[in-house]
Design a protein around this motif. Structure first.
Motif, short mmCIF file in Angstrom:
data_model
loop_
_atom_site.label_atom_id
_atom_site.label_comp_id
_atom_site.label_asym_id
_atom_site.label_seq_id
_atom_site.Cartn_x
_atom_site.Cartn_y
_atom_site.Cartn_z
N LEU A 191 -8.71 -2.29 0.08
CA LEU A 191 -7.58 -1.43 0.41
C LEU A 191 -7.34 -1.38 1.91
O LEU A 191 -6.19 -1.45 2.38
N GLU A 192 -8.41 -1.28 2.69
CA GLU A 192 -8.27 -1.23 4.15
C GLU A 192 -7.72 -2.55 4.69
O GLU A 192 -6.88 -2.56 5.60
N LEU A 193 -8.17 -3.67 4.13
CA LEU A 193 -7.64 -4.96 4.57
C LEU A 193 -6.16 -5.08 4.26
O LEU A 193 -5.38 -5.60 5.06
N LEU A 194 -5.75 -4.58 3.09
CA LEU A 194 -4.33 -4.58 2.76
C LEU A 194 -3.54 -3.67 3.71
O LEU A 194 -2.44 -4.02 4.15
N ARG A 195 -4.11 -2.52 4.02
CA ARG A 195 -3.42 -1.57 4.92
C ARG A 195 -3.22 -2.18 6.30
O ARG A 195 -2.18 -1.98 6.93
N ARG A 196 -4.22 -2.92 6.77
CA ARG A 196 -4.13 -3.52 8.10
C ARG A 196 -3.04 -4.56 8.21
O ARG A 196 -2.59 -4.87 9.32
N ARG A 197 -2.62 -5.11 7.09
CA ARG A 197 -1.53 -6.08 7.14
C ARG A 197 -0.26 -5.46 7.71
O ARG A 197 0.55 -6.14 8.34
N GLY A 198 -0.05 -4.19 7.40
CA GLY A 198 1.12 -3.51 7.92
C GLY A 198 2.40 -3.79 7.17
O GLY A 198 3.42 -3.16 7.42
N VAL A 209 0.86 -1.18 0.00
CA VAL A 209 0.00 0.00 0.00
C VAL A 209 0.89 1.23 0.00
O VAL A 209 1.76 1.39 0.85
N VAL A 210 0.69 2.12 -0.97
CA VAL A 210 1.51 3.33 -1.07
C VAL A 210 0.70 4.59 -0.80
O VAL A 210 1.28 5.65 -0.54
N ALA A 211 -0.62 4.51 -0.87
CA ALA A 211 -1.49 5.66 -0.60
C ALA A 211 -2.82 5.12 -0.06
O ALA A 211 -3.67 4.70 -0.84
N PRO A 212 -3.00 5.11 1.26
CA PRO A 212 -4.18 4.45 1.85
C PRO A 212 -5.47 5.25 1.78
O PRO A 212 -6.49 4.80 2.30
N ARG A 213 -5.47 6.42 1.16
CA ARG A 213 -6.70 7.21 1.14
C ARG A 213 -7.78 6.50 0.32
O ARG A 213 -7.47 5.84 -0.67
N PRO A 218 1.62 -19.22 8.84
CA PRO A 218 1.02 -18.72 7.60
C PRO A 218 0.48 -17.33 7.77
O PRO A 218 0.10 -16.92 8.87
N GLU A 219 0.45 -16.60 6.65
CA GLU A 219 -0.15 -15.27 6.71
C GLU A 219 -1.64 -15.42 6.96
O GLU A 219 -2.28 -16.34 6.48
#
Length: 252
Positions: free
Chosen positions: A72-79, A57-61, A231-232
């Motif tokens: 996008l939010e689920l990807l952002r939460r991965r960290g 994630v490069v821009a979480p807006r 596992p992830e």
């Protein structure tokens, strides 16, 4: 993101809809393709970018599209960047139905109620304006026929269509063999579309599960019980609510 342009998941789903039966071709792999199409759409919107075989994630807006923003939010939460094959291969309940319902709200398809074996309620979806589907396919036809490198959106759509097995649906029979081959070749024209399409095919071939079981390089994955790599975590979209006393069977 403006809503004047159809998203790649919507276009992929419209390509897969059979105008005669109201069902979707390749339903199992199509679910994987829709998840992959979300990644490409987010990349085109500048929200994510490839990082090797991973997605960062490069821009979480928010984009303004609720379903894309959920992903996008689920990807952002991965960290941390997540492997494309693990993301696409993870469980996501109701993604195809979410997009079918969205297309219905937009007036691009309409639901046709019926029954399976005279008992189980079913819902099939018919395109309300077949010109839209023809326009989408015409872009693929043009790229196949002319050999001119297509724009990234069309290249990604071609890569995803090939990855989920829509080639025989779009270009059937022996006469469509060369077109199917050229559809496959379009995968090289968009790096993100190619990454995602290969991940979709890897998941179908079982590579996602193998990668999750395989030891990771030092520093990339924490060890689980007994020294095995953990596992992830799985991911998905919220399950769609069921209605009525029996689960409704949707188009396959």
């Amino acid at each position: 993101m403006g809503r004047s342009r159809r998203t790649l998941p919507e276009e992929l789903l419209l390509l897969a809809l059979d105008p005669t039966t109201g069902t979707t071709a390749q339903p199992q792999s199509l679910d994987l393709g829709l998840a992959g199409a979300q990644l490409v759409e987010l990349a085109l919107a500048g929200r994510i970018a490839p990082d090797g075989d991973r997605i960062a994630v490069v821009a979480p807006r928010p984009t303004g599209d609720p379903t894309l923003d959920c992903a996008l939010e689920l990807l952002r939460r991965r960290g941390a960047p997540v492997r494309a094959v693990n993301w696409i291969g993870g469980p996501r309940l109701g993604l195809r139905q979410t997009y079918l319902s969205h297309l219905e709200r937009c007036g691009m398809v309409h639901a046709v109620e019926g029954q399976m074996c005279g008992v189980l309620p079913t819902t099939r979806y018919q395109a309300t304006d077949t010109a839209i589907s023809r326009e989408i396919k015409a872009r693929l036809d043009s790229a196949i026929r002319t050999g001119v490198p297509p724009d990234p959106r069309t290249a990604a759509l071609a890569a995803l269509a090939h990855a989920v097995g829509l080639g025989k649906h779009l270009y059937p029979g022996n006469e469509g063999r060369s077109s199917r081959s050229r559809l496959r070749d379009l995968i090289r024209h968009d790096p993100m579309g190619g990454l995602v399409a290969h991940a979709v095919m890897d998941v179908q071939n079982g590579a996602g599960a193998q990668q999750r079981r395989a030891p990771a390089p030092a520093g990339r994955q924490a060890a689980g019980p007994g020294g095995r790599p953990a596992p992830e975590p799985a991911h998905g979209v919220p399950a769609q609510p069921r209605h009525g006393p029996m689960a409704r069977a949707v188009a396959h």
